[in-house]
Design a protein around this motif. Sequence first.
Motif, mmCIF file in Angstrom:
data_model
loop_
_atom_site.group_PDB
_atom_site.id
_atom_site.type_symbol
_atom_site.label_atom_id
_atom_site.label_comp_id
_atom_site.label_asym_id
_atom_site.label_seq_id
_atom_site.Cartn_x
_atom_site.Cartn_y
_atom_site.Cartn_z
ATOM 1 N N PHE A 93 3.436 -19.694 -52.565
ATOM 2 C CA PHE A 93 2.555 -18.576 -52.903
ATOM 3 C C PHE A 93 2.120 -17.821 -51.652
ATOM 4 C CE2 PHE A 93 0.831 -19.829 -57.354
ATOM 5 C CZ PHE A 93 2.121 -20.036 -57.805
ATOM 6 N N ASP A 100 2.854 -13.956 -50.458
ATOM 7 C CA ASP A 100 1.602 -13.220 -50.304
ATOM 8 C C ASP A 100 0.884 -13.034 -51.645
ATOM 9 O OD1 ASP A 100 -0.320 -12.097 -48.629
ATOM 10 O OD2 ASP A 100 0.423 -10.062 -48.976
ATOM 11 N N TRP A 101 0.928 -14.083 -52.466
ATOM 12 C CA TRP A 101 0.244 -14.073 -53.760
ATOM 13 C C TRP A 101 -1.165 -14.621 -53.577
ATOM 14 C CZ3 TRP A 101 4.252 -16.546 -57.629
ATOM 15 C CH2 TRP A 101 5.309 -15.645 -57.818
ATOM 16 N N LYS A 102 -2.117 -14.013 -54.233
ATOM 17 C CA LYS A 102 -3.510 -14.470 -54.210
ATOM 18 C C LYS A 102 -3.691 -15.486 -55.332
ATOM 19 C CE LYS A 102 -4.215 -11.472 -51.017
ATOM 20 N NZ LYS A 102 -3.564 -11.875 -49.805
ATOM 21 N N PHE A 103 -4.241 -16.650 -54.998
ATOM 22 C CA PHE A 103 -4.363 -17.728 -55.973
ATOM 23 C C PHE A 103 -5.463 -18.691 -55.548
ATOM 24 C CE2 PHE A 103 -1.931 -19.477 -52.595
ATOM 25 C CZ PHE A 103 -2.214 -20.832 -52.586
ATOM 26 N N LEU A 139 -3.541 -17.556 -60.646
ATOM 27 C CA LEU A 139 -2.748 -16.624 -59.851
ATOM 28 C C LEU A 139 -3.206 -15.219 -60.219
ATOM 29 C CD1 LEU A 139 -0.351 -15.944 -57.982
ATOM 30 C CD2 LEU A 139 1.130 -16.161 -59.990
ATOM 31 N N THR A 144 -2.601 -11.715 -60.657
ATOM 32 C CA THR A 144 -1.431 -10.845 -60.800
ATOM 33 C C THR A 144 -1.793 -9.391 -61.037
ATOM 34 O OG1 THR A 144 -1.311 -11.100 -63.198
ATOM 35 C CG2 THR A 144 -0.146 -12.734 -61.860
ATOM 36 N N GLU A 187 2.970 -8.719 -64.643
ATOM 37 C CA GLU A 187 3.008 -10.159 -64.914
ATOM 38 C C GLU A 187 4.428 -10.702 -65.016
ATOM 39 O OE1 GLU A 187 -0.769 -8.608 -66.917
ATOM 40 O OE2 GLU A 187 1.293 -7.930 -66.704
ATOM 41 N N TYR A 218 5.952 -11.958 -61.773
ATOM 42 C CA TYR A 218 5.427 -13.263 -61.347
ATOM 43 C C TYR A 218 6.036 -14.377 -62.194
ATOM 44 C CZ TYR A 218 1.831 -10.905 -58.562
ATOM 45 O OH TYR A 218 1.161 -10.145 -57.632
#
Length: 108
Positions: A23, A27-30, A54, A56, A61, A64
Amino acid sequence: MAASGFARVITLFQAGARVQRLFEQLDWKFCFIGGVANFRWGTPRLTNDLDLTLLTGFGAESEYITALLDQFESRISGAADFALRNRVLRGLCFAQTGAPHQGASCRS
């Protein structure tokens, strides 16, 4: 906690570390939630799964979902459709080493 309980927690943390690295690379925010988060923010308890949120946004969506299902197998059939309808992707599997579970079927 029995030795097998410790082994499950270690495997779970290994899986969590792999998910976190993936993640972060994307660079995914979670954030982790549920039992694993309790190890840091609450009262530790034995858990056998990873729960996370997560972020999104709305509208992308499917990108992802596709990326996650490319990396992890789901225990449920029609996982992508379920996730699009409910904004929840359930039952992703990991190998015993904590690595993404690729190729073999998920255990029930």
